[in-house]
Design a protein around this motif. Sequence first.
Motif, short mmCIF file in Angstrom:
data_model
loop_
_atom_site.label_atom_id
_atom_site.label_comp_id
_atom_site.label_asym_id
_atom_site.label_seq_id
_atom_site.Cartn_x
_atom_site.Cartn_y
_atom_site.Cartn_z
N ARG A 104 0.83 -1.21 0.00
CA ARG A 104 0.00 0.00 0.00
C ARG A 104 0.87 1.26 0.00
O ARG A 104 0.62 2.20 -0.76
CB ARG A 104 -0.94 0.01 1.20
CG ARG A 104 -1.92 1.16 1.17
CD ARG A 104 -2.90 1.16 2.35
NE ARG A 104 -3.35 -0.17 2.72
CZ ARG A 104 -3.07 -0.74 3.90
NH1 ARG A 104 -2.36 -0.13 4.83
NH2 ARG A 104 -3.52 -1.95 4.17
N GLU A 147 -3.35 -5.86 0.25
CA GLU A 147 -3.20 -4.72 1.14
C GLU A 147 -3.97 -4.88 2.46
O GLU A 147 -3.73 -4.12 3.38
CB GLU A 147 -3.65 -3.44 0.43
CG GLU A 147 -2.71 -3.07 -0.71
CD GLU A 147 -3.08 -1.77 -1.38
OE1 GLU A 147 -4.10 -1.15 -1.01
OE2 GLU A 147 -2.35 -1.37 -2.30
N ARG A 148 -4.86 -5.83 2.54
CA ARG A 148 -5.60 -6.05 3.78
C ARG A 148 -4.71 -6.70 4.83
O ARG A 148 -3.85 -7.52 4.51
CB ARG A 148 -6.79 -6.99 3.53
CG ARG A 148 -7.93 -6.37 2.78
CD ARG A 148 -9.02 -7.37 2.58
NE ARG A 148 -9.14 -8.23 3.76
CZ ARG A 148 -10.26 -8.52 4.38
NH1 ARG A 148 -11.38 -8.08 3.91
NH2 ARG A 148 -10.28 -9.29 5.43
N GLN A 149 -4.96 -6.37 6.09
CA GLN A 149 -4.16 -6.93 7.18
C GLN A 149 -4.24 -8.44 7.21
O GLN A 149 -3.24 -9.13 7.44
CB GLN A 149 -4.63 -6.36 8.52
CG GLN A 149 -3.81 -6.87 9.69
CD GLN A 149 -4.20 -6.20 10.99
OE1 GLN A 149 -4.95 -5.22 10.99
NE2 GLN A 149 -3.70 -6.70 12.09
N GLY A 202 -5.40 -10.27 4.60
CA GLY A 202 -5.65 -10.67 3.23
C GLY A 202 -4.66 -11.72 2.75
O GLY A 202 -3.82 -12.22 3.50
N GLN A 218 -6.81 -7.40 -1.70
CA GLN A 218 -6.53 -8.50 -0.77
C GLN A 218 -5.10 -8.43 -0.24
O GLN A 218 -4.86 -8.65 0.94
CB GLN A 218 -6.76 -9.85 -1.44
CG GLN A 218 -8.19 -10.29 -1.49
CD GLN A 218 -8.72 -10.59 -0.10
OE1 GLN A 218 -8.06 -11.23 0.72
NE2 GLN A 218 -9.92 -10.12 0.18
#
Length: 71
Positions: free
Chosen positions: A8, A36-38, A40, A34
């Motif tokens: 990100r 970039e999600r914690q 993901g 996905q």
Amino acid sequence: MEYGKRIRRARAVSSLRQAQLAMLVGVQRSAVAQWERQEGTTTSVPQPAQIAETLCIRFHCAATGPVRPNP
């Protein structure tokens, strides 16, 4: 720094939207979201190299370390 945060941050520094990075790397925008999600998903083996090249960062930074521009 966590993988998703590294991606990100590098994307933001490169002034790219998720859709733009996805197009350049050859994946769907949802894949970038996905990453970039914690909690993901992570990328497959070839993708960190493509991400690093696209975002002008070192490969090892994309995969494991702090985000720094290529010299």
